[in-house]
Motif scaffolding. Structure first.
Motif, PDB file in Angstrom:
ATOM      1  N   VAL A  38       3.010  -3.760   2.514  1.00 43.57           N
ATOM      2  CA  VAL A  38       2.042  -4.800   2.876  1.00 43.57           C
ATOM      3  C   VAL A  38       0.691  -4.333   2.343  1.00 43.57           C
ATOM      4  CG1 VAL A  38       0.980  -6.078   4.769  1.00 43.57           C
ATOM      5  CG2 VAL A  38       3.355  -5.313   4.974  1.00 43.57           C
ATOM      6  N   SER A  39       0.133  -5.087   1.442  1.00 43.63           N
ATOM      7  CA  SER A  39      -1.076  -4.581   0.771  1.00 43.63           C
ATOM      8  C   SER A  39      -2.357  -4.867   1.550  1.00 43.63           C
ATOM      9  CB  SER A  39      -1.166  -5.167  -0.637  1.00 43.63           C
ATOM     10  OG  SER A  39      -1.151  -6.579  -0.533  1.00 43.63           O
ATOM     11  N   PHE A  44      -3.177  -5.580   8.513  1.00 40.74           N
ATOM     12  CA  PHE A  44      -1.984  -4.771   8.779  1.00 40.74           C
ATOM     13  C   PHE A  44      -2.478  -3.342   8.917  1.00 40.74           C
ATOM     14  CE2 PHE A  44       1.576  -2.163   7.078  1.00 40.74           C
ATOM     15  CZ  PHE A  44       2.588  -2.571   7.940  1.00 40.74           C
ATOM     16  N   TYR A  46      -2.680   0.245   8.638  1.00 38.01           N
ATOM     17  CA  TYR A  46      -2.023   1.223   7.790  1.00 38.01           C
ATOM     18  C   TYR A  46      -3.055   2.165   7.199  1.00 38.01           C
ATOM     19  CZ  TYR A  46       0.972   3.459   4.442  1.00 38.01           C
ATOM     20  OH  TYR A  46       1.666   4.407   3.740  1.00 38.01           O
TER      21      TYR A  46
HETATM   22  C1  LIG Z   1       4.932  -0.492   4.856  1.00 35.29           C
HETATM   23  O1  LIG Z   1       3.688  -0.804   4.266  1.00 35.29           O
HETATM   24  C2  LIG Z   1       2.992   0.326   3.729  1.00 35.29           C
HETATM   25  C3  LIG Z   1       1.636  -0.166   3.273  1.00 35.29           C
HETATM   26  O2  LIG Z   1       1.760  -1.103   2.264  1.00 35.29           O
HETATM   27  C4  LIG Z   1       3.810   0.961   2.634  1.00 35.29           C
HETATM   28  O3  LIG Z   1       3.144   2.103   2.126  1.00 35.29           O
HETATM   29  C5  LIG Z   1       5.167   1.356   3.176  1.00 35.29           C
HETATM   30  O4  LIG Z   1       5.977   1.865   2.137  1.00 35.29           O
HETATM   31  C6  LIG Z   1       5.814   0.138   3.795  1.00 35.29           C
HETATM   32  N1  LIG Z   1       7.097   0.543   4.413  1.00 35.29           N
HETATM   33  C7  LIG Z   1       8.274   0.140   3.935  1.00 35.29           C
HETATM   34  C8  LIG Z   1       9.485   0.627   4.652  1.00 35.29           C
HETATM   35  O5  LIG Z   1       8.366  -0.576   2.972  1.00 35.29           O
END
Ligand SMILES: *[C@@H]1O[C@H](CO)[C@@H](O)[C@H](O)[C@H]1NC(C)=O
Ligand SMILES: *[C@@H]1O[C@H](CO)[C@@H](O)[C@H](O)[C@H]1NC(C)=O
Ligand SMILES: *[C@@H]1O[C@H](CO)[C@@H](O)[C@H](O)[C@H]1NC(C)=O
Length: 408
Positions: A38-39, A44, A46
């Motif tokens: 999720v960018s 979101f 993160y």
């Molecule tokens: C969830 O989102 C983050 C942020 O974009 C990303 O780095 C991570 O790989 C994502 N997790 C999965 C399981 O795709």
């Protein structure tokens, strides 16, 4: 009048601009639960997707009201329990109180009672919490705001932390399970966990100091959307484990009402600390006087509870009754009464307090427990369950117990 309107107008405008600037799509995944990248880290959380609302129970010195936990912080842990800190030194503000006084006065007023520094310096505690943790919450990043005004994210952070704290009345949840502050009672980790999980729906991290005294709770969440306006969903903690022992946990009473604002710092904190250390030691043996609570001690801390005003043993929640101890003229014993009336050991050896009791019995105190005719042993036919009120006897029954005094 014009000035007054201007001030309120400005505060209101700042608040509403914030909410508008962080409206997020509703179809984004919960933080830490996304299956693809999720960018948009303005909507979101993160990498800090595991949000912790942490609470203190400070007794030495005491902070905050005596019937409430206080806020420690709102922290963004990573999904694996590691965390970042001090993510933006340019936003280590030194005027949190002034910012909130202008932009979120009701949040500030709440914090002045419930978000307390044990050394009496709330401003520096709030600065620390913001600089260390809030600067690592991705959705509070200045770039997430359109037309960002300096410090705009500060009221957002503190208002959200306070509103989340208000959904977590730990004191009431524990009390409802018979887990109430006491100088003598001890509790098991399992009982405390069960009492909190019943409401939060997930395990809570339960922390104790090195004396085995309960002093901190951490509630974990994943968030859909931003910290500012998103939805917080309780989750099981990922990361550190509870630091309390499995049994024998103390939950000490706070001294005083704790509601007075500490203004003078070091001196008052030091003297309070000396005082409450003294108060935490057991009441000396002898004659009790004044108001207090009576707690039941059994061999299993999960069965403990307290006396209600009739003199019965109760464990299902609520609060202990206030008893009054009045010294007798013999100089070695005292009598007890509750709001129901005088207390006596009746002819069937049961303890009863009420209007029908004409002559109060004489009790003594051995430094730990109440005694009657030289013995601290009391009994009941069974440990009361649910809403049952257990009658306490001095003659032998299946369950052996003792009665502790905790002065108010
Ligand atoms: C969830 O989102 C983050 C942020 O974009 C990303 O780095 C991570 O790989 C994502 N997790 C999965 C399981 O795709
Ligand atoms: C607080 O300090 C910041 C600078 O760190 C400043 O931009 C802001 O105007 C100050 N706010 C108040 C209300 O004093
Ligand atoms: C808390 O403080 C109030 C107000 O002074 C007092 O009436 C009450 O007994 C205290 N409760 C406890 C559990 O200490």
């Amino acid at each position: 009048m014009a000035l007054r309107h201007l001030i309120f107008g400005a505060a209101w405008a700042a608040g509403s601009a914030v909410a508008a600037s962080v409206s997020c799509p509703t179809n984004l995944p919960l933080s830490c639960q996304n299956t693809t990248a999720v960018s948009n880290t303005c909507c979101f959380n993160y990498p800090g997707g595991q949000l912790l609302l942490t609470q203190f129970w400070d007794t030495n010195p005491s902070t905050g009201p005596n019937n409430s936990w206080t806020v420690h912080g709102l922290w963004p842990d990573n999904c694996d329990g590691t965390f970042s800190q001090y993510c933006d030194t340019s936003r280590e503000y030194t005027n949190i109180t002034a910012i909130l006084a202008k932009a979120a006065p009701s949040t500030l007023a709440f914090m002045q009672t419930y978000w307390k520094d044990y050394q009496g310096n709330d401003e520096s505690f709030w600065e620390h919490e913001f600089g260390k943790h809030a600067t690592c919450i991705s959705t509070l990043d200045p770039e997430c705001y359109t037309n960002y005004q300096p410090t705009q994210e500060v009221p957002d952070f503190f208002t959200r932390a306070v509103s989340l704290f208000q959904t977590l009345p730990s004191y009431d949840w524990l009390a409802a399970a018979g887990i109430v502050p006491s100088k003598t009672a001890t509790y098991t980790l399992a009982a405390i966990q069960a009492a909190l999980t019943a409401h939060h729906g997930h395990n809570v991290i339960i922390n104790c100091n090195s004396n085995g005294e309960l002093d901190e709770l951490w509630y974990q969440y994943n968030v859909r959307g931003s910290v500012q306006t998103g939805t917080f969903t309780p989750v099981d903690p990922v990361g550190s484990a509870s630091t309390c022992p499995k049994t024998g946990i103390k939950y000490l009473p706070k001294s005083g009402t704790g509601t007075t604002t500490t203004t003078s710092k070091t001196a008052s904190a030091t003297s309070t600390s000396t005082k409450s250390t003294g108060a935490a030691s057991t009441t000396p043996a002898g004659v009790l006087s004044g108001k207090g609570y009576l707690y039941v001690d059994t061999s299993s801390t999960t069965s403990d509870g307290f006396l209600i005003s009739s003199g019965a043993w109760y464990r299902a929640g609520g609060t202990p009754a206030t008893y009054t101890a009045t010294p007798n003229s013999d100089g070695t014993t005292f009598s007890l009464s509750s709001s129901k009336g005088k207390c006596a050991i009746l002819s069937d050896s049961s303890l009863s307090c009420g209007a029908s009791v004409s002559t109060a019995s004489s009790f003594a105190y051995d430094g730990t427990h109440l005694t009657f005719q030289g013995s601290a042993k009391f009994y009941a036919s069974a440990v009361p369950t649910g809403q049952t009120q257990g009658t306490i006897f001095t003659s032998t029954q299946a369950v052996s117990l003792a009665i502790a005094w905790n002065s108010q």
